[in-house]
Write a protein that holds these residues in place. Structure first.
Motif, PDB file in Angstrom:
ATOM      1  N   ALA A 151      76.298 -17.261  53.079  1.00  0.00           N
ATOM      2  CA  ALA A 151      76.644 -16.764  54.402  1.00  0.00           C
ATOM      3  C   ALA A 151      78.070 -16.221  54.404  1.00  0.00           C
ATOM      4  CB  ALA A 151      76.504 -17.877  55.435  1.00  0.00           C
ATOM      5  N   LEU A 152      78.256 -15.092  55.092  1.00  0.00           N
ATOM      6  CA  LEU A 152      79.550 -14.413  55.249  1.00  0.00           C
ATOM      7  C   LEU A 152      80.104 -13.835  53.945  1.00  0.00           C
ATOM      8  CD1 LEU A 152      81.433 -16.713  57.808  1.00  0.00           C
ATOM      9  CD2 LEU A 152      80.044 -14.685  58.236  1.00  0.00           C
TER      10      LEU A 152
ATOM     11  N   ASP B 137      76.283 -15.100  59.268  1.00  0.00           N
ATOM     12  CA  ASP B 137      76.393 -16.547  59.097  1.00  0.00           C
ATOM     13  C   ASP B 137      75.094 -17.209  59.545  1.00  0.00           C
ATOM     14  OD1 ASP B 137      77.268 -19.075  58.658  1.00  0.00           O
ATOM     15  OD2 ASP B 137      78.753 -19.125  60.270  1.00  0.00           O
TER      16      ASP B 137
ATOM     17  N   ALA C 291      78.640 -20.892  54.208  1.00  0.00           N
ATOM     18  CA  ALA C 291      79.780 -19.995  54.047  1.00  0.00           C
ATOM     19  C   ALA C 291      80.915 -20.697  53.314  1.00  0.00           C
ATOM     20  CB  ALA C 291      80.258 -19.503  55.407  1.00  0.00           C
TER      21      ALA C 291
ATOM     22  N   VAL D  78      83.992 -13.695  60.010  1.00  0.00           N
ATOM     23  CA  VAL D  78      83.204 -12.493  60.269  1.00  0.00           C
ATOM     24  C   VAL D  78      84.154 -11.307  60.357  1.00  0.00           C
ATOM     25  CG1 VAL D  78      81.636 -11.336  61.863  1.00  0.00           C
ATOM     26  CG2 VAL D  78      81.462 -13.812  61.509  1.00  0.00           C
TER      27      VAL D  78
END
Length: 239
Positions: free
Chosen positions: A42-43, A120, A163, A169
């Motif tokens: 994630a991210l 995310d 993440a 973000v």
């Protein structure tokens, strides 16, 4: 067991066997579309996604793959990296399409794209329409089923790890600014016509001569009268 009971039992066995054959024939094929990432987190930024679409046709080759992007990824975040020879990449409002000359019949179609940043979330589903040269379309769009072999209609799903600490973000990809419309060149102010100038207007109002013209005439008349008087006086003294 009576003959009637035996006949009923045999009929039930035949129906069960027939039903099993129908169910086996209707089970989804093992072919599917798979997705992998070099950074399945994630991210994560600048992630390369590789898709592999298996062929289900023995008559025509794969010619296109239309993908609907999951929430959190926009078409402007995606760039094309590699794919079958001659294939091109184009975006749409909800995703993108890679397409080109048909690959060999029965061969898989593999391509890769780069994503600016993954959202995310825990997983991403990429609904895919797989087109063939003969017009056939396989729809890998079902959600909720476990991804993998044996789920012929499930969309390719990418599982993401948590993440990294401190990951944030990034701002959305700036939209392309519209091409400015060229403005019409400014027209030069029209030259004032003689009738529109202040002096000309005054001349019209005073019968054809401006106030300056009349002043000049009056001065000339006065000078002539003064000269005449001077000459008369001079002649009178001479006499």
């Amino acid at each position: 067991m009576t003959p009637t009971s035996t006949s009923i039992r045999r009929a039930c066995l035949c129906l069960a066997a027939a039903a099993g054959a129908v169910l086996l024939g209707a089970s989804p094929a093992a072919a599917h579309v798979e997705v992998e990432a070099d950074k399945a987190q994630a991210l994560a930024e600048n992630v390369t996604l590789t898709f592999n679409a298996e062929s289900e046709s023995d008559k025509a080759g794969i010619t296109s793959l239309r993908v609907v992007l999951p929430e959190g990824i926009t078409p402007s975040d995606v760039t094309y990296e590699d794919g079958p020879e001659g294939w091109t990449f184009g975006t749409a409002a909800d995703g993108y399409t890679v397409k080109g000359p048909a690959v060999a019949v029965g061969a898989d179609a593999e391509y890769s794209v780069r994503v600016r940043q993954l959202p995310d979330v825990e997983e991403l589903a990429f609904k895919t329409l797989q087109g063939y040269g003969d017009g056939r379309v396989d729809r890998w769009i079902e959600l909720g089923a476990t991804s993998g072999h044996g789920h012929g209609n499930s969309a390719p799903v990418l599982k993401l790890g948590a993440a990294a600490p401190g990951a944030t973000v990034k701002s959305p990809t700036p939209a392309a600014s519209p091409t400015p419309t060229p403005s019409a060149p400014a027209r030069p102010a029209p030259e004032a016509s003689p009738a529109s100038t202040p002096a000309a207007s005054a001349a019209v109002e005073s019968g054809g001569l401006s106030a300056g013209g009349w002043t000049a005439i009056a001065g000339a008349v006065a000078a002539a009268v003064a000269s005449l008087v001077f000459l008369l006086r001079r002649r009178s003294r001479a006499n």
